[in-house]
Design a protein around this motif. Structure first.
Motif, mmCIF file in Angstrom:
data_model
loop_
_atom_site.group_PDB
_atom_site.id
_atom_site.type_symbol
_atom_site.label_atom_id
_atom_site.label_comp_id
_atom_site.label_asym_id
_atom_site.label_seq_id
_atom_site.Cartn_x
_atom_site.Cartn_y
_atom_site.Cartn_z
ATOM 1 N N LYS A 9 0.829 -1.195 0.000
ATOM 2 C CA LYS A 9 0.000 0.000 0.000
ATOM 3 C C LYS A 9 0.861 1.242 0.000
ATOM 4 O O LYS A 9 0.376 2.334 0.078
ATOM 5 C CB LYS A 9 -0.892 -0.023 1.230
ATOM 6 N N GLY A 78 -0.909 -11.210 1.689
ATOM 7 C CA GLY A 78 -1.163 -9.789 1.893
ATOM 8 C C GLY A 78 0.122 -9.030 1.699
ATOM 9 O O GLY A 78 1.154 -9.605 1.339
ATOM 10 N N GLY A 79 0.062 -7.728 1.945
ATOM 11 C CA GLY A 79 1.268 -6.930 1.832
ATOM 12 C C GLY A 79 2.281 -7.366 2.876
ATOM 13 O O GLY A 79 3.483 -7.193 2.718
ATOM 14 N N SER A 81 1.966 -10.471 4.913
ATOM 15 C CA SER A 81 1.804 -11.807 5.474
ATOM 16 C C SER A 81 1.481 -12.817 4.382
ATOM 17 O O SER A 81 1.147 -12.451 3.264
ATOM 18 C CB SER A 81 0.631 -11.779 6.460
ATOM 19 N N LYS A 98 -2.556 -17.480 9.380
ATOM 20 C CA LYS A 98 -1.895 -16.269 8.885
ATOM 21 C C LYS A 98 -0.521 -16.166 9.533
ATOM 22 O O LYS A 98 -0.405 -16.212 10.761
ATOM 23 C CB LYS A 98 -2.754 -15.042 9.227
ATOM 24 N N PRO A 151 -10.836 -18.956 11.311
ATOM 25 C CA PRO A 151 -11.731 -19.914 10.647
ATOM 26 C C PRO A 151 -11.503 -19.843 9.137
ATOM 27 O O PRO A 151 -11.193 -18.770 8.615
ATOM 28 C CB PRO A 151 -13.140 -19.409 10.988
ATOM 29 N N TYR A 153 -12.537 -19.683 5.361
ATOM 30 C CA TYR A 153 -13.668 -19.325 4.483
ATOM 31 C C TYR A 153 -13.360 -19.835 3.087
ATOM 32 O O TYR A 153 -12.621 -19.215 2.333
ATOM 33 C CB TYR A 153 -13.913 -17.806 4.522
ATOM 34 N N ASN A 157 -12.987 -14.327 -0.728
ATOM 35 C CA ASN A 157 -13.498 -12.994 -0.359
ATOM 36 C C ASN A 157 -14.268 -12.361 -1.520
ATOM 37 O O ASN A 157 -14.361 -12.943 -2.608
ATOM 38 C CB ASN A 157 -12.331 -12.108 0.106
ATOM 39 N N LYS A 298 -12.228 -2.993 1.877
ATOM 40 C CA LYS A 298 -12.175 -3.200 0.424
ATOM 41 C C LYS A 298 -12.701 -4.606 0.174
ATOM 42 O O LYS A 298 -12.772 -5.426 1.117
ATOM 43 C CB LYS A 298 -10.744 -3.040 -0.079
ATOM 44 N N ASP A 314 -9.162 -8.628 8.529
ATOM 45 C CA ASP A 314 -7.922 -7.854 8.401
ATOM 46 C C ASP A 314 -7.980 -6.549 9.206
ATOM 47 O O ASP A 314 -8.292 -5.481 8.677
ATOM 48 C CB ASP A 314 -7.603 -7.558 6.932
#
Ligand SMILES: Nc1ncnc2c1ncn2[C@@H]1O[C@H](COP(=O)(O)OP(=O)(O)OP(=O)(O)O)[C@@H](O)[C@H]1O
Length: 449
Positions: A9, A78-79, A81, A98, A151, A153, A157, A298, A314
């Protein structure tokens, strides 16, 4: 989230601040470049780990609390992780694990623990809950690794659903889209109206003493584990399971500390004094509203549960929503935090150009909700693919001018468009609060029934 080596980011400082090419500025820039390099190294290591386990047809393993988890695949990155699909070898239960790598220095772990505490703070059906967490020594370096068990999913997303729409040439039916959006709004309402207990005395935490005590414990624990790696001794376990170690491939490294903010009456992570205060006060009964802002809403941060419910996740960027900006340096600090933690195409204009003598508040999330709803409908943020960006202008410029358009052939109702437009007002005072957004969302849903 902040343990952060390097943020995707990250965006360059605004042009008007670039003239400050003073030595401190240059030092800061080179530090940022070094961090970026470290980050790439870490990401390469994680990716290689995942790849090698695939190539060898053999899952890597993580051992926590005497339980072994198979790492089946990478779910996302992610950025800051990697998120893996992990399976408890004993029960067969699956989790999202994570993994946040924190380089040497206390700050990184503290930031990661702030995310853990944020996961715990909000309890709501539309907010992800954390199942467990652990901090371990990084076997490949001096830093630490923070693990979060979440958990799983399986449906991914909302960004995944948007991508599938693009690939298949489909779009969300309006009712389904509005229902998903409503779930996300309910999660945000829980954050904006978060109630914290008041009235009890604030426990005085001596940061240094707490740190020293923690270091002593860590030394004892590390000593203990290096003496006998297979020993079964457990750490004090305040809730649920204990952890005694962790194995990474064939290596076994000690667990450094557990996620607790408070342990045996001491503040372990003294940075989060506010949470310690809240925990201490929980018996008193009286509460007050302390709004929190997510600050990085987002589509990629909203999971879809098996029953189709939206689950907000997050919390690495989550902060107390109201931040008074009394002078220029406070404004620049907030701008830098936002540049690092909030995704540009969903970031509110007041975070791009933070003004002195103002108060940032929870309306930043309302802007992001407007961008998110738009993206659900048209597959991209209102500030990507605009006339400005297509002509070489920046996303920031498009955001600061609220320059976006609904497509001429939009399949969605007038009520939907008005709802989006109401949230995308440059002046936060002109945006509705979350209660009003929910009311208007219900109105759109009723009109579709
Ligand atoms: N519980 C979960 N179940 C399934 N997939 C998940 C889960 N949590 C995360 N993921 C996947 O991992 C990705 C990265 O997760 P997350 O957003 O928490 O990481 P991050 O480093 O904080 O990312 P960001 O840079 O967006 O802040 C998600 O986009 C998602 O695809």
């Amino acid at each position: 989230m902040q343990c952060r080596r390097y943020s995707t980011k990250f965006s360059p400082p605004p042009l008007r601040t670039l003239h400050i090419l003073s030595p401190p500025f240059l030092r800061a820039m080179s530090a940022q470049l070094f961090r970026a390099f470290d980050s790439l190294k870490d990401q390469a290591k994680d990716a290689l780990w995942a790849l090698s386990s695939c190539l060898c047809q053999q899952s890597a393993k993580v051992k926590i609390n005497g339980r072994t988890f198979k790492i089946n695949k990478v779910l996302g990155e992610g950025g800051f992780s990697f998120v893996y699909l992990a399976q408890d070898e004993h029960s067969g239960r699956q989790f999202a694990l994570k993994k946040i790598r924190c380089p040497t220095g206390a700050e990184g772990v503290k930031e990661a623990m702030r995310e853990v505490e944020a996961y715990r703070r909000f309890k709501h059906p539309n907010i992800i809950r954390i199942l467990d967490s652990a901090v371990v020594q990084d076997p490949d370096g001096d830093g630490k690794i923070v693990y979060l068990f979440l958990p799983l999913y399986k449906r991914g997303n909302i960004q995944d659903a948007i991508n599938a729409n693009v690939v298949n040439g489909t779009h969300f039916p309006e009712q389904e889209m509005m229902r998903l959006f409503k779930g996300a709004c309910e999660a945000i309402r829980a954050m904006h109206t978060y109630r914290a207990p008041i009235g009890a005395t604030v426990p005085k935490t001596n940061g240094t003493a707490a740190k020293q005590k923690q270091q002593q414990r860590q030394q004892q624990q590390q000593q203990h584990h290096s003496d006998d790696e297979d020993d079964d001794e457990r750490f004090p376990q305040p809730e649920g399971d204990g952890e005694d170690g962790y194995s990474y491939g064939s290596a076994s490294v000690p667990l450094v500390t557990r996620r607790r903010v408070e342990e045996e009456g001491d503040t372990v992570f003294d940075g989060d004094e506010e949470l310690g205060r809240i925990q201490e006060q929980q018996g008193s009964g009286a509460t007050e509203i302390v709004p929190y802002a997510h600050r990085d809403l987002k589509p990629g941060n909203i999971m879809i549960a098996d029953d189709g419910a939206a689950i907000v996740m997050d919390f690495g960027s989550t902060v107390k929503a109201r931040v008074e900006i009394a002078n220029r340096s406070q404004a620049l600090v907030q701008q830098d935090i936002a540049a690092e933690q909030s995704t540009m195409a969903y970031r509110a204009p007041e975070l791009y150009d933070v003004k002195t003598d103002t108060t940032l508040d929870e309306k930043v999330d309302i802007w992001s909700l407007g961008c998110t709803l738009f993206a659900m409908a048209y597959s991209h943020s209102p500030f990507e693919n605009t006339q400005i960006t297509e002509q070489g202008g920046s996303i920031a410029m498009a955001v600061l001018n609220a320059q976006y358009k609904h497509p001429a052939n939009s399949a969605y109702s007038q009520g939907f468009k008005e709802l989006v437009d109401s949230m995308l007002k440059v002046d936060p005072k002109d945006r509705p609060d979350i209660h009003k957004v929910l009311e208007n969302t219900d109105r759109v849903l009723q009109s579709l029934a």
